[in-house]
Enzyme design. Structure first.
Site, PDB file in Angstrom:
ATOM      1  N   GLU A 109      30.118  74.660  31.443  1.00 35.81           N
ATOM      2  CA  GLU A 109      31.250  75.541  31.087  1.00 35.81           C
ATOM      3  C   GLU A 109      32.386  74.737  30.459  1.00 35.81           C
ATOM      4  O   GLU A 109      32.992  75.150  29.467  1.00 35.81           O
ATOM      5  CB  GLU A 109      31.707  76.297  32.338  1.00 35.81           C
ATOM      6  CG  GLU A 109      30.686  77.340  32.806  1.00 35.81           C
ATOM      7  CD  GLU A 109      30.999  77.909  34.160  1.00 35.81           C
ATOM      8  OE1 GLU A 109      31.177  79.144  34.241  1.00 35.81           O
ATOM      9  OE2 GLU A 109      31.093  77.125  35.128  1.00 35.81           O
ATOM     10  N   GLU A 129      23.773  78.147  38.803  1.00 38.64           N
ATOM     11  CA  GLU A 129      24.558  78.747  39.891  1.00 38.64           C
ATOM     12  C   GLU A 129      23.777  79.795  40.692  1.00 38.64           C
ATOM     13  O   GLU A 129      23.930  79.889  41.912  1.00 38.64           O
ATOM     14  CB  GLU A 129      25.839  79.383  39.335  1.00 38.64           C
ATOM     15  CG  GLU A 129      26.915  78.391  38.927  1.00 38.64           C
ATOM     16  CD  GLU A 129      26.795  77.971  37.464  1.00 38.64           C
ATOM     17  OE1 GLU A 129      27.780  77.454  36.923  1.00 38.64           O
ATOM     18  OE2 GLU A 129      25.711  78.134  36.876  1.00 38.64           O
TER      19      GLU A 129
HETATM   20  N1  T1G Z   1      28.615  69.118  44.070  1.00 41.28           N
HETATM   21  C1  T1G Z   1      28.660  68.258  45.121  1.00 41.28           C
HETATM   22  N2  T1G Z   1      27.689  67.326  45.408  1.00 41.28           N
HETATM   23  C2  T1G Z   1      26.654  67.296  44.576  1.00 41.28           C
HETATM   24  C3  T1G Z   1      26.524  68.169  43.461  1.00 41.28           C
HETATM   25  C4  T1G Z   1      27.574  69.105  43.211  1.00 41.28           C
HETATM   26  N3  T1G Z   1      27.540  69.957  42.178  1.00 41.28           N
HETATM   27  N4  T1G Z   1      25.361  67.879  42.841  1.00 41.28           N
HETATM   28  C5  T1G Z   1      24.787  66.878  43.535  1.00 41.28           C
HETATM   29  N5  T1G Z   1      25.549  66.521  44.573  1.00 41.28           N
HETATM   30  C6  T1G Z   1      25.291  65.446  45.542  1.00 41.28           C
HETATM   31  C7  T1G Z   1      24.036  65.689  46.384  1.00 41.28           C
HETATM   32  O1  T1G Z   1      24.320  66.456  47.516  1.00 41.28           O
HETATM   33  C8  T1G Z   1      23.627  64.266  46.752  1.00 41.28           C
HETATM   34  O2  T1G Z   1      24.442  63.861  47.811  1.00 41.28           O
HETATM   35  C9  T1G Z   1      24.011  63.478  45.514  1.00 41.28           C
HETATM   36  O3  T1G Z   1      24.989  64.272  44.821  1.00 41.28           O
HETATM   37  C10 T1G Z   1      22.864  63.221  44.573  1.00 41.28           C
HETATM   38  O4  T1G Z   1      22.250  64.454  44.286  1.00 41.28           O
HETATM   39  C11 T1G Z   1      32.295  76.829  38.366  1.00 41.28           C
HETATM   40  C12 T1G Z   1      30.828  77.248  40.582  1.00 41.28           C
HETATM   41  C13 T1G Z   1      22.348  67.205  39.505  1.00 41.28           C
HETATM   42  C14 T1G Z   1      19.941  67.716  39.355  1.00 41.28           C
HETATM   43  O5  T1G Z   1      23.962  73.605  41.019  1.00 41.28           O
HETATM   44  O6  T1G Z   1      20.869  70.179  41.041  1.00 41.28           O
HETATM   45  O7  T1G Z   1      29.425  74.624  38.895  1.00 41.28           O
HETATM   46  O8  T1G Z   1      22.717  63.566  49.573  1.00 41.28           O
HETATM   47  O9  T1G Z   1      20.098  63.881  45.481  1.00 41.28           O
HETATM   48  O10 T1G Z   1      17.846  64.487  42.641  1.00 41.28           O
HETATM   49  O11 T1G Z   1      30.491  77.940  37.473  1.00 41.28           O
HETATM   50  O12 T1G Z   1      21.906  67.224  42.420  1.00 41.28           O
HETATM   51  O13 T1G Z   1      23.497  61.626  48.252  1.00 41.28           O
HETATM   52  O14 T1G Z   1      25.033  62.761  49.876  1.00 41.28           O
HETATM   53  O15 T1G Z   1      20.337  66.037  44.157  1.00 41.28           O
HETATM   54  O16 T1G Z   1      19.117  63.172  40.922  1.00 41.28           O
HETATM   55  C15 T1G Z   1      26.353  74.039  39.766  1.00 41.28           C
HETATM   56  C16 T1G Z   1      23.518  70.818  41.701  1.00 41.28           C
HETATM   57  C17 T1G Z   1      27.386  73.948  40.835  1.00 41.28           C
HETATM   58  C18 T1G Z   1      23.719  71.358  40.320  1.00 41.28           C
HETATM   59  C19 T1G Z   1      20.732  65.639  40.508  1.00 41.28           C
HETATM   60  N6  T1G Z   1      25.583  72.809  39.738  1.00 41.28           N
HETATM   61  N7  T1G Z   1      22.940  69.491  41.709  1.00 41.28           N
HETATM   62  O17 T1G Z   1      19.582  65.617  41.266  1.00 41.28           O
HETATM   63  O18 T1G Z   1      20.259  63.821  42.970  1.00 41.28           O
HETATM   64  S1  T1G Z   1      28.261  75.482  40.985  1.00 41.28           S
HETATM   65  C20 T1G Z   1      24.437  72.696  40.393  1.00 41.28           C
HETATM   66  C21 T1G Z   1      21.638  69.298  41.398  1.00 41.28           C
HETATM   67  C22 T1G Z   1      29.311  75.527  39.632  1.00 41.28           C
HETATM   68  C23 T1G Z   1      30.834  76.805  38.181  1.00 41.28           C
HETATM   69  C24 T1G Z   1      30.046  76.834  39.445  1.00 41.28           C
HETATM   70  C25 T1G Z   1      21.114  67.903  41.541  1.00 41.28           C
HETATM   71  C26 T1G Z   1      21.079  67.136  40.201  1.00 41.28           C
HETATM   72  P1  T1G Z   1      23.902  62.921  48.936  1.00 41.28           P
HETATM   73  P2  T1G Z   1      20.660  64.606  44.291  1.00 41.28           P
HETATM   74  P3  T1G Z   1      19.112  64.198  41.929  1.00 41.28           P
END
Ligand code: T1G
Length: 707
Positions: A109, A129
């Protein structure tokens, strides 16, 4: 500007770099830092354009999900979110977004509020999301259709899967792919657009289509969401928001999106899916295994047994690029196993999951053999022979003889005692359970079973390997049926009792299907083969408590040779397309058997069916937790969501119980205890948590390594 955001210059180009490892999550502090940097660059006349780039391995993987819990619990106020920042970026000097790794959610975004986007060839872009039970909340549903068109925006927002940089270029989401140094390429691009009027995404309407063209798109998207994401609210909300983009001016469309976003964010479904998101990461953390433990190399593998499971497991290793020997006792069995593997790969190519080239390379990694000759070279062996203690200990005796010291010896047993299997070797520290789920090349769950002597290196290695194999590895203790099957036994038991008491098989299945299970318990039995459960019940008959009610109809059906899909009939009849057809003959047989057994017939409500089957899972889950066979309640949830078709939007059986309220669950279990006797004795942990006013989510156990 603090460590999170760095503002530097390359002559007339300002460069904003985000440093919020591990995934540059767009936390409030990061957003504030970007706003300050944009302001500063905006006020500096010598700046002609801006490049925004992520430091480290990725662009921005989204808003900081950890913030959501604080908002929904009221700990932090629901602020204005990202919208004001995105408008400020869009109204500033030309901003070029330089994307590598992931631009997900709020990250995409933010990128779309920029005037141009350039990407590294391996970048991924998406709005995931809906997988968290929410929708894009920073105008993603309004800007994305303006850049990629309505159909693609619908798919990306309602299904949540990322697209590649190449696809993004084709759909107009990205303006250029950069080979080599991304920052240098972005600065060069910015130099080319500096000082020129910058296109604002929110003002673009050329790709929003017409009512006539869009209406069938939205109808088809809703039908698909109701089928593929059954029971979930967020995909339908995302479709509604994208539809608003095609019908309303940008600002009003954002208001519609904002309302839908809040409705989803404060929903139980979103809390459950965020629990699952962090749960899939938490299960990888084993308290008594230090982070710095030595991980053993697994560069080569072998599978013993080329049956359905063995063949699938060999594909899993090959798909991860690990050469694998596939052994079976005789050539015909080996040929059958290979034929199944080739058939499975062919259907994966047909469904577009793999390319033919990928499959050809993978098949080369699977080497069929009839003996243990090359086993001395492999790093890990998975035994997947017939589910009986005798054949398994015989194989482990052989492996102990032929495998090199330090090789991991794993068993794919789904119920048998890992310590007894390990006792067939001189190296129990190298013996571990790796319980794959059928079909092994598809199901994400890997139940990793720790025996009393299993070494921490072997455990840590298998936990890490599970990620490489594309699985979610969950560590469990050694007991009959481990976690998944041990709980499932009670779930199936109740479904059989309910059939005996008067509920027809398809009625029982329908109640749990409507609850959200991928498939009802009886249809699941027919799929897996009713003879599998029958054989296990017979193997453990001697352990059953005298005088305690046991289901009768399951065995009677098997005595008639009705094993399910594999025999064309089980609880259902199956047509040539394996479609299940309720069978009045079964209903009649069950009635007779039940009346012969003196079981009173009565009308059963679907609510009772759901409560008895799901609470049977919860009660046994509580026992498993108190015994330390599972480390955390979330481990059980992740097992049930990835291995048994429990709906992720309900968070798993233990989270679901917390959501319903343990007091309510406990009361129903006490009712069933009074009605049906000791099989429903409430688990002491459940009673204790209710008395303490606590939840399963608060329970943390030490691993049960039986001395
Ligand atoms: N927020 C906080 N922590 C996050 C995070 C996030 N968005 N994404 C990953 N982490 C942490 C995760 O918990 C882990 O922590 C570490 O980072 C490594 O992640 C306004 C409201 C990007 C594909 O849904 O899908 O934006 O366990 O082990 O396998 O519209 O993480 O080490 O303590 O998963 O390489 C939308 C979520 C949010 C993507 C990487 N975004 N993340 O995968 O590493 S909502 C998502 C993922 C939003 C807006 C809305 C995956 C990854 P720890 P990992 P990975």
């Amino acid at each position: 500007m603090d460590d999170l955001i760095r503002l530097t210059r390359d002559h007339e180009i300002a460069i904003i770099t985000i440093n919020n490892p591990p995934v540059n999550a767009l936390s409030p502090a990061v957003a504030q830092g970007i706003a300050q940097a944009i302001e500063q660059a905006g006020n500096d006349e010598s700046v002609k354009a801006v490049v925004l780039i992520g430091g480290g391995r990725t662009f921005i993987a989204g808003a900081d999900i950890k913030e959501f819990g604080k908002i929904t619990s009221g700990r932090v106020p629901r602020g204005p979110g990202l919208l004001p920042l995105l408008l400020r970026i869009e109204d500033s000097k030309p901003v070029v977004m330089a994307i590598h790794g992931m631009a997900f959610g709020g990250g995409l975004e933010l990128a779309m509020a920029g005037h141009y986007r350039v990407a590294a060839a391996n970048a991924q872009l998406g709005q995931p999301e809906v997988k968290l039970g929410i929708i894009p909340g920073a105008a993603g549903t309004q800007r994305l259709p303006r850049l990629v068109g309505v159909a693609k925006a619908l798919e990306m927002c309602a299904e949540g899967n990322p697209i590649s940089a190449q696809q993004a270029l084709e759909f107009g989401l990205v303006d250029r792919l950069i080979d080599g140094d991304l920052l240098a390429g972005a600065v060069a691009f910015a130099r080319g657009v500096a000082g020129k009027p910058a296109p604002k995404t929110r003002e673009r309407n050329d790709k929003l289509g017409t009512l006539e063209r869009n209406t069938p798109l939205f109808a088809a998207a809703r039908d698909k969401a109701r089928l593929k994401q059954r029971g979930m609210r967020s995909p339908l909300a995302a479709i509604e928001a994208v539809e608003a983009a095609t019908k309303l001016p940008f600002e009003q469309g954002c208001e519609v999106e904002g309302k839908l976003f809040d409705e989803c964010l404060f929903s139980d479904q979103s809390k459950a899916l965020i629990h699952v998101f962090f749960g899939e990461r938490e299960v990888a953390k084993i308290p008594d295994i230090p982070k710095e433990i030595a991980i053993l190399p697994v560069n080569t593998a072998a599978v013993v047994g080329a049956g359905t499971m063995g063949g699938g497991i060999a594909m899993v290793f090959a798909n991860a690029g690990i050469p694998v020997l596939l052994k079976d006792a005789d050539q015909p069995a080996l040929d059958r196993g290979l034929a199944t593997i080739q058939k499975n790969y062919a259907s994966s190519v047909k469904r577009g999951r793999f390319t033919q080239q990928f499959v050809d390379e993978r098949l080369k990694l699977i080497r069929p053999i009839l003996n243990y000759d090359n086993f001395s070279d492999v790093d890990m062996v998975v035994e997947a022979v017939f589910e009986g203690m005798a054949p398994k200990t015989q194989v482990f005796g052989e492996l102990d003889r032929v495998c090199r010291k330090g090789a991991i010896l794993a068993s794919n047993t789904s119920t048998l005692n890992i310590d007894e299997i390990a006792s067939a070797t001189s190296r129990p520290e190298s013996v571990i359970g790796t319980h794959f789920f059928s079909p092994a090349n598809v199901m994400r769950l890997l139940e990793i079973v720790r025996g009393k002597s299993t070494g921490k290196e072997a455990i840590a290695t298998c936990m890490q390997l599970s990620r490489k194999l594309g699985k979610v590895g969950v560590l469990v203790g050694n007991c009959r049926g481990f976690v998944g099957n041990r709980m499932f036994h009670h779930y199936v038991r109740e479904s059989l009792f309910l059939v005996e008491e008067g509920a027809e098989p398809d009625y029982v299945d329908r109640a749990l299907y409507d609850f959200g299970m991928a498939l009802g318990p009886l249809a699941t039995g027919d799929l897996a083969g009713l003879d599998v459960g029958w054989r296990i019940r017979k193997e453990y008959r001697h352990l059953e408590k005298p005088g305690v009610r046991q289901p009768i109809v399951g065995d009677r059906l098997c005595e008639l040779g009705r094993f399910g899909q594999k025999t064309g009939a089980g609880w259902y009849k199956y047509d040539e397309n394996r479609r299940a057809i309720p069978d009045p003959e079964v209903n009649e047989l069950v009635r007779q058997w039940a009346i012969e057994a003196g079981i009173p017939q009565r009308k059963v409500s679907s609510q009772e069916i759901v409560e008895r089957c799901i609470y049977a899972l919860v009660n046994e889950g509580a026992r498993i937790l108190e015994e330390g066979i599972a480390l955390r309640a979330v481990d059980i949830d992740i097992i049930y969501i990835n291995g048994y078709g429990f709906p992720a939007h309900l968070g798993g059986p233990m989270w679901y119980a917390d959501t319903v309220g343990l007091k309510n669950v406990y009361q129903r279990i006490c009712d069933f205890h009074r009605q049906f006797g000791e099989l429903w004795e409430p688990a002491p942990l459940l009673k204790h948590l209710v008395e303490e006013g606590k939840t399963f989510a608060e329970v943390m156990r030490q691993p049960a390594v039986v001395a």
